[in-house]
Design a protein around this motif. Structure first.
Motif, short mmCIF file in Angstrom:
data_model
loop_
_atom_site.label_atom_id
_atom_site.label_comp_id
_atom_site.label_asym_id
_atom_site.label_seq_id
_atom_site.Cartn_x
_atom_site.Cartn_y
_atom_site.Cartn_z
N SER A 33 -0.28 8.65 7.93
CA SER A 33 -1.48 8.52 7.09
C SER A 33 -1.69 9.76 6.24
O SER A 33 -2.06 9.67 5.07
CB SER A 33 -2.71 8.27 7.95
OG SER A 33 -2.99 9.39 8.78
N ILE A 37 -1.53 8.64 2.57
CA ILE A 37 -2.87 8.61 1.97
C ILE A 37 -3.19 9.93 1.28
O ILE A 37 -3.67 9.95 0.14
CB ILE A 37 -3.92 8.30 3.05
CG1 ILE A 37 -3.66 6.92 3.66
CG2 ILE A 37 -5.33 8.33 2.45
CD1 ILE A 37 -4.60 6.57 4.80
N THR A 279 -11.19 9.14 3.95
CA THR A 279 -10.44 7.91 4.20
C THR A 279 -9.53 8.07 5.41
O THR A 279 -9.46 7.17 6.27
CB THR A 279 -9.59 7.54 2.96
OG1 THR A 279 -10.45 7.35 1.85
CG2 THR A 279 -8.78 6.28 3.22
#
Length: 331
Positions: A33, A37, A279
């Motif tokens: 992630s 991300i 996020t």
């Protein structure tokens, strides 16, 4: 080791293995992630500030283009064509007053004849429409043949220069008739300071705040020095996350000869970076809860389907071993 101890030992090993697997899975998910991300949001951040730099850079160059257009309007004019040859006073009185120049939103005009002689020069304070010393622009123009010598009617040297008064746009066009015919009789040179009023106008147009640094200054901020090195290595723009809260973007403005003269610097809050962190945090919290929940369910089924049967089997085997009843069935 009695049956109870074996029971606890098996359960402990299974729980330990599931726990290690759970932590390893969470770590893998976190790493992926962050790589995916975080990099995506960093790219968005870089693209956003690069676009802002481009908008500022383009708007500043539009001033240069407008200055060239304005110089062309005056250079391709029969009255100018006549004036550069005979220096008639009617042209000077009618067109070259302080207010007339101020209305053009330029700071100086220089007329140079075909011999390279300055026929007329004037510099004014636009805000007050008052004449000021024109020695600096006169000296600069006299030292720059590319501004006073045009090989053809399409010649239009323009760029940024540094005068004692500060950064200035400059543009030169050959003097022709109104029908854009020659022979070329000289040059007309317009200049306009890249001052606070221009910076404010660019900021209002682009909705981007920025600063301009003179690269010839003996003292420059460290980040500007670093940005110049990066841009000198072939990058048009340079983006530098200076802290967790601020990211800066840079580009260079070249002078009339194409050499680095000034640097634009933009400071942006790290909105996208923080959105990325948020996020990742939400994603990891949600994913961790799901992984823990699935691991718990897995443990439950392992206990019911595998461990309980394995322990029952172990108990029966130990019973046979103790009683010696080999004919007993293992259930």
């Amino acid at each position: 080791m009695n049956f109870l101890q074996k029971n606890n030992s098996i359960r402990f090993r299974i729980i330990l293995l599931v726990l290690i697997g759970t932590l390893a899975l969470i770590l893998v998910v976190y790493t992926v992630s962050v790589l995916v991300i975080s990099r995506s949001y960093l790219k968005i951040e870089k693209d956003d500030i690069t676009k802002n730099i481009q908008r500022v850079d383009d708007t500043i160059h539009e001033y240069m283009e407008r200055l060239t257009i304005s110089a062309s309007d005056w250079a391709f004019w029969d009255d100018t064509y006549q004036f550069i040859q005979d220096r008639n006073k009617d042209y000077t009185q009618t067109n070259l007053g302080n207010v007339s120049i101020s209305n053009l939103k330029i700071n100086s005009m220089v007329f140079v004849n075909v011999k390279g002689e300055i026929v007329f020069k004037k510099m004014i304070d636009i805000e007050n429409a008052q004449e000021v010393s024109s020695e600096s622009i006169g000296s600069y123009v006299a030292s720059q043949k590319k501004l006073t010598t045009h090989e053809d009617v399409k010649s239009s040297p323009a760029g940024l220069i540094m005068l004692p008064e500060g950064l200035s746009f400059i543009a030169s066009r050959p003097i022709l008739t109104s029908s854009k015919e020659g022979p070329i009789q000289g040059s007309i040179i317009f200049s306009k300071f890249l001052d606070d009023s221009v910076i404010q106008s660019v900021q209002e147009t682009t909705h981007v705040s920025f600063k301009i640094y003179n690269l010839n200054s003996p003292i420059l901020p460290d980040d500007v020095v670093l940005a110049k090195l990066e841009i000198d290595n072939g990058n048009t723009y340079f983006v530098n996350p200076v802290s967790r809260d601020s990211v800066s973007g840079y580009t260079i403005l070249n002078d009339l000869d194409g050499n680095p003269l000034a640097m634009i610097k933009i400071d942006n809050p790290r909105t996208f970076f923080k959105q990325g962190e948020s996020t990742i945090s939400i994603f990891m919290n949600t994913t961790s809860i799901l992984i823990v929940l699935l691991s718990t369910i897995l443990l439950f089924f392992i206990e019911r389907i595998v461990v309980s049967r394995l322990l029952l089997l172990t108990k029966e085997v130990e019973k046979i071993s103790t009683t010696g009843e080999l004919s007993s069935k293992v259930k």
